[in-house]
Design a protein around this motif. Structure first.
Motif, PDB file in Angstrom:
ATOM      1  N   ARG A  22      36.142  68.805  79.021  1.00 61.45           N
ATOM      2  CA  ARG A  22      35.789  67.584  78.293  1.00 61.45           C
ATOM      3  C   ARG A  22      37.051  66.940  77.739  1.00 61.45           C
ATOM      4  N   MET A  23      36.966  65.644  77.540  1.00 55.37           N
ATOM      5  CA  MET A  23      38.125  64.879  77.102  1.00 55.37           C
ATOM      6  C   MET A  23      37.603  63.767  76.200  1.00 55.37           C
ATOM      7  N   HIS A  24      38.490  63.029  75.558  1.00 58.55           N
ATOM      8  CA  HIS A  24      38.026  61.860  74.814  1.00 58.55           C
ATOM      9  C   HIS A  24      38.930  60.664  75.061  1.00 58.55           C
ATOM     10  N   VAL A  25      38.345  59.491  74.833  1.00 59.92           N
ATOM     11  CA  VAL A  25      39.123  58.259  74.782  1.00 59.92           C
ATOM     12  C   VAL A  25      38.960  57.720  73.358  1.00 59.92           C
ATOM     13  N   GLY A  26      39.555  56.568  73.071  1.00 64.57           N
ATOM     14  CA  GLY A  26      39.297  55.928  71.767  1.00 64.57           C
ATOM     15  C   GLY A  26      40.293  56.263  70.680  1.00 64.57           C
ATOM     16  N   GLY A  27      41.355  57.022  70.994  1.00 63.00           N
ATOM     17  CA  GLY A  27      42.351  57.355  69.971  1.00 63.00           C
ATOM     18  C   GLY A  27      41.752  58.255  68.898  1.00 63.00           C
ATOM     19  N   ASP A  28      42.392  58.269  67.733  1.00 58.41           N
ATOM     20  CA  ASP A  28      41.862  59.039  66.598  1.00 58.41           C
ATOM     21  C   ASP A  28      41.025  58.071  65.760  1.00 58.41           C
ATOM     22  N   LYS A  29      39.729  58.312  65.794  1.00 58.42           N
ATOM     23  CA  LYS A  29      38.768  57.413  65.133  1.00 58.42           C
ATOM     24  C   LYS A  29      39.138  57.140  63.670  1.00 58.42           C
ATOM     25  N   GLY A  30      39.108  55.871  63.275  1.00 56.88           N
ATOM     26  CA  GLY A  30      39.361  55.498  61.884  1.00 56.88           C
ATOM     27  C   GLY A  30      40.822  55.543  61.472  1.00 56.88           C
ATOM     28  N   THR A  31      41.728  55.732  62.437  1.00 62.67           N
ATOM     29  CA  THR A  31      43.156  55.787  62.093  1.00 62.67           C
ATOM     30  C   THR A  31      43.914  54.641  62.773  1.00 62.67           C
ATOM     31  N   TYR A  32      45.226  54.630  62.568  1.00 64.29           N
ATOM     32  CA  TYR A  32      46.064  53.561  63.097  1.00 64.29           C
ATOM     33  C   TYR A  32      46.035  53.461  64.613  1.00 64.29           C
ATOM     34  N   ASN A  33      45.635  54.532  65.302  1.00 64.91           N
ATOM     35  CA  ASN A  33      45.647  54.455  66.767  1.00 64.91           C
ATOM     36  C   ASN A  33      44.252  54.433  67.388  1.00 64.91           C
TER      37      ASN A  33
ATOM     38  N   VAL B  50      46.313  52.355  72.033  1.00 66.39           N
ATOM     39  CA  VAL B  50      46.433  50.887  72.060  1.00 66.39           C
ATOM     40  C   VAL B  50      47.441  50.341  71.056  1.00 66.39           C
ATOM     41  N   ASN B  51      47.661  51.031  69.922  1.00 68.93           N
ATOM     42  CA  ASN B  51      48.634  50.537  68.935  1.00 68.93           C
ATOM     43  C   ASN B  51      50.020  50.410  69.561  1.00 68.93           C
ATOM     44  N   LYS B  52      50.239  51.140  70.648  1.00 71.61           N
ATOM     45  CA  LYS B  52      51.518  51.047  71.351  1.00 71.61           C
ATOM     46  C   LYS B  52      51.403  50.192  72.615  1.00 71.61           C
ATOM     47  N   HIS B  53      50.491  50.547  73.517  1.00 75.40           N
ATOM     48  CA  HIS B  53      50.511  49.860  74.832  1.00 75.40           C
ATOM     49  C   HIS B  53      49.970  48.434  74.792  1.00 75.40           C
ATOM     50  N   ASN B  54      49.226  48.105  73.731  1.00 71.69           N
ATOM     51  CA  ASN B  54      48.809  46.717  73.489  1.00 71.69           C
ATOM     52  C   ASN B  54      47.920  46.079  74.565  1.00 71.69           C
ATOM     53  N   VAL B  55      47.064  46.897  75.160  1.00 73.50           N
ATOM     54  CA  VAL B  55      46.010  46.345  76.025  1.00 73.50           C
ATOM     55  C   VAL B  55      44.678  46.655  75.336  1.00 73.50           C
TER      56      VAL B  55
END
Ligand SMILES: [Zn+2]
Length: 415
Positions: free
Chosen positions: A63-74, A93-98
Motif C-alpha cells: 500500500r502507498m499514499h498520495v496527497g502529501g502529509d495531510k494538514g501540513t505545508y506539503n 506539490v509545495n515544491k513541484h508546483n503542479v
C-alpha cells in the motif's frame, strides 16, 4: 597431488567468482513504470487480476499514499497530473508546483528522474507511451530549455488528439482503444529497443471510475488493464530471458477515489489518498516493510535501480526514500519550540552518523543555492536532537538530515 588439487580449486573458485561478477556487471539494468489511473487500494485488493498476481508473486504488493502529509505545508491534491509529477520528481506539490491538471507552471528546478538519468547516462535511452501528451511536453518538459532541454528518445503519444482515428464517443470506448495502442507500442519497443527508463500511462480505468463509480463497469476496466499489464510483463520476461537484462517493473496509481460513490477524487479522505505499488522485486528494505510509503518514494527507488546518484542539492530536497536498497534514516519530524527545533527521526541503520543541516532561505525554488549551516553531527541511533536556533531568527526553516545512505528533509513555516 594435494597442491595441484588446491590450485585447481582456487582457480575454479576465482574463475567462477570472476565470471559471476562480470555477469552481474554485464546485466543491464532497466526500469519501466506504469501508472494505471485512479484505482484505490481497497478496489485493487478485491479484484481477481491474474496477471498482476503473477508479478506480485514474483515480487511485492505494498500500500502507498498520495496527497502529501495531510494538514501540513506539503499537503497535495489527489489529482492525476499532481501525482505523476510527485512520482517523477520525488517531491510534493509545495515544491513541484503542479496543483492540478492544467500544469501551468511546473517548477523544473525540482528535476525529474528522466532528466537526472539522461544527465548521468547520455547514451542510455528513455521512452514514454501515453494517452496524454502533456505528460511528455509539460511534465517531463521534453525540449524545454527551462527543463534542461531533456530529449525523450522515443515517444508514442498524441492519440487523444487524433479524433479521426479515435472518435470520442460518450462511453469513452475510444480511451480503451488508445490504451490498447499505447500497450502495443510499449510491447514492441520493449521487445526490440528495450529503453533503459520508460513510462507507460493508461487512462481508461479513471474514465470508468468517473462515469460509473464503484461498479461492474469500473471493475471490468481494471480487468482490461490487468490484461494490458500482462502483455508488458511478458515483453520484459522475454528481454530478461533473451538478453539477460535486469528489469524493474513498477506499477502504481495516481490517486484513490471517494468513499461515497467512487466517482470523485482530489480531496484528502483516506480512500482518495490510498494507493498501492506492485514491483517484480520482493526485497523491500526496512523502510519499505515498515513505513507508510508515498508516491514520492518511487523516484529514488528507480534511481537506485538505475544507479543514478542524486546530486547533493537534489537529495536535500527529496521527499521520497527508496524502498529497495540500503537506507539509514526515515520518519523525520521537526517541531518548533520557542528558540529551539525539536528534531527526531527513525534510524533504520543505527551504526552510522547523521549530519543535521539548517537553512533559513529557499533559494533552491528559484534555481539558486541555499546556504546550509551544520547544526550537529551525531549518532544516527540517537534519533533526536534539540537545536538551539537563537542565532538564526527566521519564519522559515529547512532542516536536512544527511546520513551516509540517504538524506531526508522537513520544512518549518512559522505564522
Ligand atoms: Zn488520475
Amino acid at each position: 597431488m594435494a597442491i595441484k588439487a588446491i590450485t585447481l580449486i582456487v582457480t575454479v573458485f576465482f574463475s567462477v567468482t570472476l565470471s559471476s561478477r562480470l555477469c552481474a556487471q554485464q546485466r543491464q539494468r532497466k526500469v519501466v513504470y506504469i501508472i494505471t489511473d485512479g484505482i484505490s487500494a481497497d478496489v485493487m485488493e478485491n479484484q481477481d487480476l491474474p496477471n498482476l498476481k503473477k508479478i506480485i508473486q514474483a515480487g511485492s504488493y505494498t500500500r502507498m499514499h498520495v496527497g502529501g502529509d495531510k494538514g501540513t505545508y506539503n499537503e497535495t491534491p489527489t489529482i492525476s497530473a499532481v501525482g505523476y509529477n510527485s512520482l517523477l520528481t520525488g517531491t510534493w506539490v509545495n515544491k513541484h508546483n503542479v496543483p492540478d491538471n492544467a500544469i501551468k507552471a511546473p517548477n523544473y528546478n525540482y528535476q525529474n528522474i528522466f532528466r537526472l538519468f539522461k544527465d548521468q547516462y547520455p547514451d542510455k535511452k528513455t521512452a514514454i507511451f501515453s494517452s496524454w501528451t502533456d505528460n511528455r511536453t509539460k511534465l517531463l518538459g521534453h525540449n524545454l530549455p527551462a527543463a534542461g532541454n531533456l530529449k525523450v528518445d522515443e515517444y508514442f503519444d498524441g492519440y487523444e488528439l487524433d479524433t479521426a482515428r479515435f472518435r470520442h464517443d460518450k462511453k469513452s470506448d475510444y480511451m480503451h482503444q488508445i490504451d490498447e495502442q499505447v500497450v502495443r507500442d510499449a510491447v514492441t519497443s520493449i521487445k526490440t529497443q528495450a529503453p533503459d527508463l520508460s513510462w507507460v500511462y493508461l487512462e481508461y480505468t479513471d474514465d470508468m471510475g468517473h462515469m460509473y463509480g464503484d461498479s461492474p463497469e469500473f471493475y471490468k476496466a481494471i480487468a482490461m488493464m490487468d490484461v494490458q499489464v500482462g502483455k508488458i510483463w511478458d515483453a520484459i520476461q522475454y528481454r530478461e530471458k533473451q538478453f539477460k537484462e535486469d528489469w524493474l517493473i513498477v506499477i502504481t496509481t495516481d490517486h484513490g477515489r471517494d468513499e461515497k460513490s467512487g466517482r470523485g477524487h482530489g480531496g484528502q479522505s483516506d480512500r482518495q489518498r490510498s494507493t498501492w505499488v506492485i514491483c517484480n522485486d520482493g526485497r523491500l528494505n526496512t523502510y519499505g516493510q515498515y513505513f507508510d510509503l508515498g508516491i514520492v518514494d518511487i523516484m529514488p527507488t528507480i534511481a537506485h535501480h538505475l544507479n543514478v546518484k542524486l546530486p547533493v542539492a537534489v537529495a536535500q530536497e527529496q521527499d521520497g526514500i527508496p524502498f529497495f536498497g540500503p537506507v539509514a534514516v526515515a520518519g523525520l519530524k521537526v517541531n518548533h519550540i520557542s528558540d529551539h527545533l525539536d528534531i527526531s527521526w527513525k534510524a533504520l541503520d543505527k551504526k552510522g552518523k547523521v549530519k543535521i543541516w539548517l537553512a533559513t532561505t529557499n533559494l533552491f525554488k528559484e534555481g539558486g543555492k541555499d546556504h546550509y549551516i551544520l547544526l550537529a553531527e551525531t549518532a544516527a541511533g540517537q534519533q533526536h536532537y534539540l537545536a538551539d536556533i537563537t542565532k538564526y531568527p527566521s519564519s522559515f526553516y529547512k532542516v536536512v538530515l544527511e546520513s551516509e545512505l540517504n538524506t531526508v528533509n522537513k520544512w518549518v513555516i512559522l505564522k
